[in-house]
Design an enzyme around this catalytic site. Structure first.
Site, PDB file in Angstrom:
ATOM      1  N   TRP A 134       0.700  -1.136  -0.122  1.00 19.75           N
ATOM      2  CA  TRP A 134       0.014  -0.059  -0.084  1.00 19.75           C
ATOM      3  C   TRP A 134       0.809   1.282  -0.048  1.00 19.75           C
ATOM      4  CZ3 TRP A 134      -1.985   2.693   4.706  1.00 19.75           C
ATOM      5  CH2 TRP A 134      -2.936   3.838   4.351  1.00 19.75           C
ATOM      6  N   LYS A 250     -13.613  -0.338   5.482  1.00 20.91           N
ATOM      7  CA  LYS A 250     -13.910  -0.932   4.231  1.00 20.91           C
ATOM      8  C   LYS A 250     -15.141  -2.034   4.732  1.00 20.91           C
ATOM      9  CE  LYS A 250      -9.944   0.339   2.827  1.00 20.91           C
ATOM     10  NZ  LYS A 250     -10.012   1.101   1.600  1.00 20.91           N
TER      11      LYS A 250
HETATM   12  C1  LMR Z   1      -6.695   2.378  -1.335  1.00 21.94           C
HETATM   13  O1  LMR Z   1      -5.736   1.587  -1.000  1.00 21.94           O
HETATM   14  O2  LMR Z   1      -7.504   2.526  -1.962  1.00 21.94           O
HETATM   15  C2  LMR Z   1      -7.379   2.775   0.288  1.00 21.94           C
HETATM   16  O3  LMR Z   1      -6.724   1.953   1.412  1.00 21.94           O
HETATM   17  C3  LMR Z   1      -7.560   3.921   0.307  1.00 21.94           C
HETATM   18  C4  LMR Z   1      -6.358   4.772   0.811  1.00 21.94           C
HETATM   19  O4  LMR Z   1      -6.190   5.529   1.900  1.00 21.94           O
HETATM   20  O5  LMR Z   1      -5.201   4.557   0.082  1.00 21.94           O
END
Ligand code: LMR
Length: 395
Positions: A134, A250
């Protein structure tokens, strides 16, 4: 003593690299083409393409509005009953005394507490992070002043976890290193560890005396609430100390309300209580007290048998939609077949950055430069157009 002075001028700031996901949201929002498909950010969309407030949450919010008599402060830990109810879902039953938690502003707040705590334990600690991950993981860890050690987690050619590389990285790690793990629904790849891989990773955590930091932001959206927590629960059972960042954004669809928890597990109630005192101090320095509204609504849902059953049904509907769209994409083209077995909201398409940009320009289809797309980001109607456009650029 000699002192040097230097004026503080905002103009001296180094330019920052913009956050790729936030930039993508802005780009998609600015596109006015009516058939635009935004599979960038990770929010659930139903068959009509809307991101609804869950029925159960809406009822709870109404009840909250009717019954809440004060918005006075709750304290840095937030609402203990909310944290206890979520803890039971994450850990699979009443919380043992050695597990303690606090409410946080989303999973991001929980991650920030986790790595501030690591930095309080040892500012020179290193954090092992599999890539890709992420996009906000690394900034959070770096923002706590910690050193990041990357290892390759995912092989785009075979669309699977590079488990040998992960094991090699853990074997080469030093006692006292922290390891960031995705509890389920790996973001951005959808490629989760299987049961035997979790067991091996857990064994290495114990053997190498590493500190697991588990980020579980999508529980219920992979294979269901219980299955999605199995890896984490194995880590909890085997390891002495474990840090857990949890998000409700989520699975309760409360994104902008920012709802999460940070849990710590240690060998004893005494140690956990001492660590929690430090965590509360870190929370106080960061945001003082967490926002209440979303957590209060979720507490009402989980404390009411009927609303809890309805939330479970709604979560089941979201999961069924994920499975349906994954199966459809997998069946559409041999080079998309792997998407069927991956988990959660995201997978990465076998596209180059140029192909991603071409989809944006020619088709008004928005996904991350990496080819990460939100499986749930399109309406039922848009699925066929999405598949055709993607296959069109794959060739
Ligand atoms: C994502 O990865 O799309 C979500 O977790 C939103 C974010 O805050 O990045």
């Amino acid at each position: 003593m000699l002192t040097t002075t230097r004026t503080l001028r905002l103009s001296d700031l180094e330019p920052v690299k913009s956050d790729s996901l936030l930039a993508l949201i802005a780009m998609a929002n600015a596109d006015i083409r009516p058939d635009k498909i935004d599979v960038g950010v990770g929010v659930y969309k139903d068959g009509s393409g809307a991101t609804p407030i869950l029925r159960s949450v809406k009822v709870a919010e109404k009840r909250l509005w009717e019954q809440q008599t004060s918005k006075s402060y709750l304290g840095s830990a937030g609402d203990p009953r909310f944290t206890e109810l979520i803890g039971e879902i994450v850990f699979g039953g009443p919380l043992p005394a050695a597990i303690k938690g606090v409410q946080t502003p989303g999973g991001c707040g929980a991650l920030s507490l986790a790595f501030k705590l690591v930095a309080a334990l040892n500012p020179d600690a290193r954090v092992l992070i599999g890539t890709p991950t992420w996009p906000n993981h690394q900034p959070i860890v770096a923002g706590c002043g910690l050193e990041i050690v990357e290892y390759p987690y995912y092989d785009r050619d075979t669309q699977s976890v590079r488990f040998d590389a992960m094991v090699a990285a853990l074997e080469a790690a030093s006692p006292g290193d922290a390891v960031l793990l995705h509890g389920c629904c790996h973001n951005p790849t959808g490629a989760d560890l299987d049961e035997s891989q979790w067991a091996e990773v857990t064994r290495l955590m114990v053997e190498r005396e590493l500190l697991p930091v588990v980020d579980i932001a999508y529980q219920g959206l992979g294979d269901g609430l219980e299955a999605d927590a199995a890896g984490l629960r194995g880590v909890i059972a085997a390891c002495g100390d474990v840090l857990v960042a949890q998000s409700c954004d989520k699975n309760f669809g409360v994104y902008r309300d920012r709802v999460g928890n940070f849990f710590i597990k240690s060998d004893s109630e005494e140690t956990s209580a001492k660590a929690m005192a430090r965590v509360l101090q870190l929370a106080r320095e960061s945001w003082s007290m967490p926002p209440d509204h979303g957590a209060a609504a979720i507490r009402i849902v989980l404390d009411d048998a009927e609303l809890r059953a309805d939330w479970l049904a709604e979560l089941g509907e979201m999961l069924a939609r994920i499975h349906r769209i994954r199966s459809k994409l997998a069946a559409a083209h041999p080079s998309l077949a792997y998407i069927g077995a991956q988990k959660g909201m995201f997978s990465m398409l076998p596209l180059s950055r140029d192909q991603v940009v071409k989809l944006r320009k020619d088709e008004a289809i928005y996904m991350a430069d990496s080819g990460r797309f939100n499986v749930l980001g399109m309406s039922d109607e848009a699925v066929d157009r999405f598949v055709t456009a993607v296959i069109g650029v794959i060739g």
